[in-house]
Design a protein around this motif. Structure first.
Motif, PDB file in Angstrom:
ATOM      1  N   ALA A 164       0.832  -1.220   0.000  1.00  0.00           N
ATOM      2  CA  ALA A 164       0.000   0.000   0.000  1.00  0.00           C
ATOM      3  C   ALA A 164       0.866   1.269   0.000  1.00  0.00           C
ATOM      4  O   ALA A 164       1.922   1.272   0.636  1.00  0.00           O
ATOM      5  CB  ALA A 164      -0.905   0.000   1.241  1.00  0.00           C
ATOM      6  N   HIS A 171       4.037 -11.415   8.929  1.00  0.00           N
ATOM      7  CA  HIS A 171       4.624 -12.143  10.055  1.00  0.00           C
ATOM      8  C   HIS A 171       3.784 -13.362  10.433  1.00  0.00           C
ATOM      9  O   HIS A 171       4.291 -14.249  11.115  1.00  0.00           O
ATOM     10  CB  HIS A 171       4.659 -11.262  11.316  1.00  0.00           C
ATOM     11  CG  HIS A 171       5.651 -10.146  11.262  1.00  0.00           C
ATOM     12  ND1 HIS A 171       5.295  -8.828  11.412  1.00  0.00           N
ATOM     13  CD2 HIS A 171       6.987 -10.157  11.114  1.00  0.00           C
ATOM     14  CE1 HIS A 171       6.370  -8.068  11.355  1.00  0.00           C
ATOM     15  NE2 HIS A 171       7.408  -8.849  11.167  1.00  0.00           N
ATOM     16  N   MET A 219       8.551  -2.911   2.504  1.00  0.00           N
ATOM     17  CA  MET A 219       7.920  -2.767   3.819  1.00  0.00           C
ATOM     18  C   MET A 219       8.688  -1.798   4.701  1.00  0.00           C
ATOM     19  O   MET A 219       9.914  -1.757   4.693  1.00  0.00           O
ATOM     20  CB  MET A 219       7.844  -4.118   4.523  1.00  0.00           C
ATOM     21  CG  MET A 219       6.650  -4.917   4.069  1.00  0.00           C
ATOM     22  SD  MET A 219       6.414  -6.390   5.024  1.00  0.00           S
ATOM     23  CE  MET A 219       7.893  -7.285   4.673  1.00  0.00           C
TER      24      MET A 219
HETATM   25  C1  LIG Z   1       6.728   2.502   2.229  1.00  0.00           C
HETATM   26  S1  LIG Z   1       5.139   1.741   2.300  1.00  0.00           S
HETATM   27  C2  LIG Z   1       5.072   0.837   0.797  1.00  0.00           C
HETATM   28  C3  LIG Z   1       4.866   1.682  -0.434  1.00  0.00           C
HETATM   29  C4  LIG Z   1       4.536   0.858  -1.659  1.00  0.00           C
HETATM   30  N1  LIG Z   1       5.624  -0.046  -2.044  1.00  0.00           N
HETATM   31  C5  LIG Z   1       4.212   1.698  -2.858  1.00  0.00           C
HETATM   32  O1  LIG Z   1       4.924   1.646  -3.857  1.00  0.00           O
HETATM   33  O2  LIG Z   1       3.186   2.385  -2.836  1.00  0.00           O
HETATM   34  C6  LIG Z   1       5.414   0.459   3.475  1.00  0.00           C
HETATM   35  C7  LIG Z   1       4.216  -0.439   3.738  1.00  0.00           C
HETATM   36  O3  LIG Z   1       4.651  -1.575   4.496  1.00  0.00           O
HETATM   37  C8  LIG Z   1       3.511  -2.038   5.209  1.00  0.00           C
HETATM   38  N2  LIG Z   1       3.894  -3.001   6.244  1.00  0.00           N
HETATM   39  C9  LIG Z   1       4.687  -2.772   7.325  1.00  0.00           C
HETATM   40  N3  LIG Z   1       4.768  -3.872   8.086  1.00  0.00           N
HETATM   41  C10 LIG Z   1       4.026  -4.842   7.468  1.00  0.00           C
HETATM   42  C11 LIG Z   1       3.715  -6.202   7.772  1.00  0.00           C
HETATM   43  N4  LIG Z   1       4.187  -6.768   8.884  1.00  0.00           N
HETATM   44  N5  LIG Z   1       2.933  -6.907   6.913  1.00  0.00           N
HETATM   45  C12 LIG Z   1       2.435  -6.295   5.800  1.00  0.00           C
HETATM   46  N6  LIG Z   1       2.696  -5.014   5.464  1.00  0.00           N
HETATM   47  C13 LIG Z   1       3.470  -4.286   6.286  1.00  0.00           C
HETATM   48  C14 LIG Z   1       2.917  -0.740   5.758  1.00  0.00           C
HETATM   49  O4  LIG Z   1       1.577  -0.919   6.148  1.00  0.00           O
HETATM   50  C15 LIG Z   1       3.098   0.208   4.554  1.00  0.00           C
HETATM   51  O5  LIG Z   1       1.920   0.312   3.793  1.00  0.00           O
END
Ligand SMILES: C[S@@+](CC[C@H](N)C(=O)[O-])C[C@H]1O[C@@H](n2cnc3c(N)ncnc32)[C@H](O)[C@@H]1O
Length: 190
Positions: free
Chosen positions: A79, A122, A145
């Protein structure tokens, strides 16, 4: 907010400054200021990408050519969807050639050619569930992530490195032989 938006004066870009507000932390104010002054944010908006992060993946792929038509790709931490958009375009999943499965803790608006699952990667059963959704193994695992930023660079860097280590384990559970794992880390001591 002060300043002249993204206008230019005598060839020099005017910087938009954001005033601190009682309800906003300093880290949020600085983030907002960076967003408003970031040319990639403006470009992403113009070109229909969900995030500026899309350009990171486009640049990596231009150099290493990892994304190919017909691949099955898993996008961890997807996201709001910039990397997923790039993966969908490169694999041809929008035309039914490959598959892109996007995973995030947060909700994500639909992206054409992308199957979104709201999951914490996880979770012990996440690799099994992923293989079931794919009906097999993946050709590539992407990870952009990141945990919520604290604003303290060394802490944020360590937290991302921890996520990447676990993402690499996840990838080794779901990748087909010869598959690739591509992850973003912040540059830093560790
Ligand atoms: C920097 S954003 C990603 C942006 C995305 N790649 C884009 O191009 O739009 C990082 C994302 O990692 C997700 N995230 C962090 N920990 C996570 C987990 N344990 N499982 C799934 N998603 C995770 C966050 O909710 C966040 O939306």
């Amino acid at each position: 907010m002060t300043g002249g938006g993204s206008g230019r004066e005598g060839g020099r870009a005017l910087k938009t400054r954001v005033k601190t507000a009682r309800k906003r932390s300093l880290a949020s104010t600085l983030w907002l200021e960076r967003q408003l002054n970031d040319p990639y944010v403006a470009q992403a908006r113009r070109e229909g990408y969900r995030s500026r992060a899309a350009y990171k993946l486009l640049e990596i792929d231009e150099r290493y050519k990892v994304l190919k038509a017909g691949q099955r790709i898993v996008d961890l931490g997807a996201a709001p969807g910039g990397w997923s958009q790039v993966a969908a375009a490169k694999t041809g999943s929008r035309d039914g050639k490959g598959r892109v499965i996007a995973i995030d803790l947060l909700e994500m608006n639909a992206v054409e050619g992308v199957e979104f699952r709201r999951v914490d990667f996880h979770d012990a059963d996440a690799p099994d569930r992923l293989r079931a959704w794919l009906g097999g193994l993946a050709d590539g695992v992407l990870s952009d992530m990141a945990a919520n930023a604290t604003g303290h660079r060394k802490t944020d860097q360590l937290r991302i490195a921890g996520l990447v280590e676990l993402a690499a384990e996840f990838a080794s559970d779901v990748l087909a032989p010869g598959g690739f794992f591509l992850a973003k880390v912040l540059q830093g001591g560790a």
